[in-house]
Design a protein around this motif. Structure first.
Motif, PDB file in Angstrom:
ATOM      1  N   ASN A   1      -7.215  31.464  75.871  1.00  0.00           N
ATOM      2  CA  ASN A   1      -8.632  31.529  75.392  1.00  0.00           C
ATOM      3  C   ASN A   1      -9.417  32.949  75.601  1.00  0.00           C
ATOM      4  O   ASN A   1     -10.210  33.373  74.559  1.00  0.00           O
ATOM      5  N   SER A   2      -9.208  33.664  76.408  1.00  0.00           N
ATOM      6  CA  SER A   2      -9.787  34.856  76.840  1.00  0.00           C
ATOM      7  C   SER A   2      -9.292  35.962  75.936  1.00  0.00           C
ATOM      8  O   SER A   2      -9.983  36.968  75.697  1.00  0.00           O
ATOM      9  N   GLY A   3      -7.937  35.929  75.725  1.00  0.00           N
ATOM     10  CA  GLY A   3      -7.236  37.141  75.201  1.00  0.00           C
ATOM     11  C   GLY A   3      -7.188  38.233  76.124  1.00  0.00           C
ATOM     12  O   GLY A   3      -6.765  39.441  75.700  1.00  0.00           O
ATOM     13  N   ILE A   4      -7.527  38.024  77.550  1.00  0.00           N
ATOM     14  CA  ILE A   4      -7.368  39.141  78.349  1.00  0.00           C
ATOM     15  C   ILE A   4      -6.225  38.889  79.114  1.00  0.00           C
ATOM     16  O   ILE A   4      -6.177  37.732  79.816  1.00  0.00           O
ATOM     17  N   PRO A   5      -5.319  39.709  79.427  1.00  0.00           N
ATOM     18  CA  PRO A   5      -4.038  39.472  80.332  1.00  0.00           C
ATOM     19  C   PRO A   5      -4.612  39.427  81.935  1.00  0.00           C
ATOM     20  O   PRO A   5      -5.559  39.775  82.403  1.00  0.00           O
ATOM     21  N   MET A   6      -3.719  38.380  82.432  1.00  0.00           N
ATOM     22  CA  MET A   6      -4.141  38.019  83.808  1.00  0.00           C
ATOM     23  C   MET A   6      -3.399  38.934  84.794  1.00  0.00           C
ATOM     24  O   MET A   6      -2.482  39.770  84.207  1.00  0.00           O
ATOM     25  N   THR A   7      -3.756  39.033  86.082  1.00  0.00           N
ATOM     26  CA  THR A   7      -3.444  40.044  86.931  1.00  0.00           C
ATOM     27  C   THR A   7      -2.795  39.280  87.955  1.00  0.00           C
ATOM     28  O   THR A   7      -2.845  38.100  87.903  1.00  0.00           O
ATOM     29  N   PHE A   8      -2.049  39.972  88.961  1.00  0.00           N
ATOM     30  CA  PHE A   8      -1.219  39.097  89.792  1.00  0.00           C
ATOM     31  C   PHE A   8      -1.999  39.311  91.153  1.00  0.00           C
ATOM     32  O   PHE A   8      -2.075  40.728  91.708  1.00  0.00           O
ATOM     33  N   ASP A   9      -2.500  38.388  91.639  1.00  0.00           N
ATOM     34  CA  ASP A   9      -3.288  38.449  93.125  1.00  0.00           C
ATOM     35  C   ASP A   9      -2.418  38.138  94.335  1.00  0.00           C
ATOM     36  O   ASP A   9      -2.003  37.131  94.262  1.00  0.00           O
ATOM     37  N   HIS A  10      -2.575  38.994  95.348  1.00  0.00           N
ATOM     38  CA  HIS A  10      -1.832  38.571  96.439  1.00  0.00           C
ATOM     39  C   HIS A  10      -3.154  37.815  97.269  1.00  0.00           C
ATOM     40  O   HIS A  10      -4.262  38.476  97.554  1.00  0.00           O
ATOM     41  N   ILE A  11      -2.924  36.708  97.537  1.00  0.00           N
ATOM     42  CA  ILE A  11      -3.963  35.637  98.116  1.00  0.00           C
ATOM     43  C   ILE A  11      -4.155  36.151  99.586  1.00  0.00           C
ATOM     44  O   ILE A  11      -5.336  36.336  99.764  1.00  0.00           O
ATOM     45  N   LEU A  12      -3.282  36.448 100.225  1.00  0.00           N
ATOM     46  CA  LEU A  12      -3.409  37.339 101.451  1.00  0.00           C
ATOM     47  C   LEU A  12      -3.014  38.849 101.055  1.00  0.00           C
ATOM     48  O   LEU A  12      -1.773  38.980 100.855  1.00  0.00           O
ATOM     49  N   PRO A  13      -3.921  39.696 101.057  1.00  0.00           N
ATOM     50  CA  PRO A  13      -3.646  41.168 100.424  1.00  0.00           C
ATOM     51  C   PRO A  13      -2.744  41.638 101.655  1.00  0.00           C
ATOM     52  O   PRO A  13      -2.538  41.495 102.628  1.00  0.00           O
ATOM     53  N   VAL A  14      -1.812  42.425 100.860  1.00  0.00           N
ATOM     54  CA  VAL A  14      -0.922  43.289 101.546  1.00  0.00           C
ATOM     55  C   VAL A  14      -1.271  44.131 102.544  1.00  0.00           C
ATOM     56  O   VAL A  14      -0.982  44.149 103.625  1.00  0.00           O
ATOM     57  N   SER A  15      -2.747  44.540 102.520  1.00  0.00           N
ATOM     58  CA  SER A  15      -3.661  45.408 103.588  1.00  0.00           C
ATOM     59  C   SER A  15      -3.880  44.704 104.722  1.00  0.00           C
ATOM     60  O   SER A  15      -3.977  45.005 105.605  1.00  0.00           O
TER      61      SER A  15
ATOM     62  N   VAL B   1     -21.637  36.248  81.806  1.00  0.00           N
ATOM     63  CA  VAL B   1     -20.690  36.533  80.757  1.00  0.00           C
ATOM     64  C   VAL B   1     -19.642  35.373  80.657  1.00  0.00           C
ATOM     65  O   VAL B   1     -19.326  34.870  79.643  1.00  0.00           O
ATOM     66  N   ILE B   2     -19.166  34.948  81.941  1.00  0.00           N
ATOM     67  CA  ILE B   2     -17.976  34.008  81.678  1.00  0.00           C
ATOM     68  C   ILE B   2     -18.507  32.688  81.410  1.00  0.00           C
ATOM     69  O   ILE B   2     -18.110  31.836  80.635  1.00  0.00           O
ATOM     70  N   ARG B   3     -19.698  32.387  81.789  1.00  0.00           N
ATOM     71  CA  ARG B   3     -20.657  31.156  81.387  1.00  0.00           C
ATOM     72  C   ARG B   3     -20.706  30.977  79.871  1.00  0.00           C
ATOM     73  O   ARG B   3     -20.463  30.124  79.364  1.00  0.00           O
TER      74      ARG B   3
ATOM     75  N   CYS C   1      -8.047  36.189  86.978  1.00  0.00           N
ATOM     76  CA  CYS C   1      -8.482  36.981  85.873  1.00  0.00           C
ATOM     77  C   CYS C   1      -8.793  38.279  86.464  1.00  0.00           C
ATOM     78  O   CYS C   1      -9.123  38.049  87.875  1.00  0.00           O
ATOM     79  N   ARG C   2      -9.308  39.354  85.732  1.00  0.00           N
ATOM     80  CA  ARG C   2      -9.745  40.598  86.089  1.00  0.00           C
ATOM     81  C   ARG C   2     -10.833  40.485  87.069  1.00  0.00           C
ATOM     82  O   ARG C   2     -10.922  41.068  88.129  1.00  0.00           O
ATOM     83  N   SER C   3     -11.666  39.721  86.628  1.00  0.00           N
ATOM     84  CA  SER C   3     -13.083  39.444  87.115  1.00  0.00           C
ATOM     85  C   SER C   3     -12.786  38.929  88.694  1.00  0.00           C
ATOM     86  O   SER C   3     -13.335  39.540  89.694  1.00  0.00           O
TER      87      SER C   3
END
Length: 143
Positions: free
Chosen positions: A30-44, A123-125, A58-60
């Motif tokens: 729908n958005s046309g924007i590629p998704m990112t891969f999120d580390h649920i528990l960050p590597v840091s 914006v997303i709404r 999503c990037r946001s």
């Protein structure tokens, strides 16, 4: 810092997450924007690069989440963990407003996640409204 994610793992995550953000359910289609891969528990914070700790975002949502894993709940003042899409079900924490433009909370986990990730920004709404008019939204197969 760039973390290597194998092609096989990327494909597994994309299929499992149905090409949409695991937090706000924005669809890549729908958005046309590629998704990112999120580390649920960050590597840091010790998170690993495996299926159990990665999801599409999503990037946001990904940018606002950053390395946050918990937030102070403005209602209870308790520290509450963010929603974990690998161990929790979306429909047990969130639901859509009547017009399908706003994500509402059922739990404290949802409340802090909505706030921290700014999941209902203007914006997303506006985009969700257009998708709902086109009958693309909300997703019929909730996570």
């Amino acid at each position: 810092m760039s973390i290597y994610i194998s092609k096989q793992l990327r494909e597994q995550i994309r299929a499992s997450d149905r090409q949409r953000c695991c937090y706000c359910l924005t669809s890549e289609v729908n958005s046309g924007i590629p998704m990112t891969f999120d580390h649920i528990l960050p590597v840091s914070k010790g998170g690993e690069t495996n299926f159990e700790n990665l999801c599409l975002a999503c990037r946001s949502c990904n940018e606002f989440k950053s390395d946050t894993t918990e937030v102070q709940d403005p209602v209870t003042d308790e520290i509450v963990p963010l929603y974990n899409p690998r161990t929790q079900r979306w429909i047990e924490h969130f639901y859509w407003s009547e017009d399908a433009t706003k994500i509402e909370e059922q739990t404290a986990i949802a409340r802090v996640t909505i706030i921290a990730l700014r999941m209902n920004n203007a914006v997303i709404r506006a985009a969700r409204l257009r998708w709902a008019i086109a009958l693309w939204h909300p997703p019929s197969d909730m996570l």
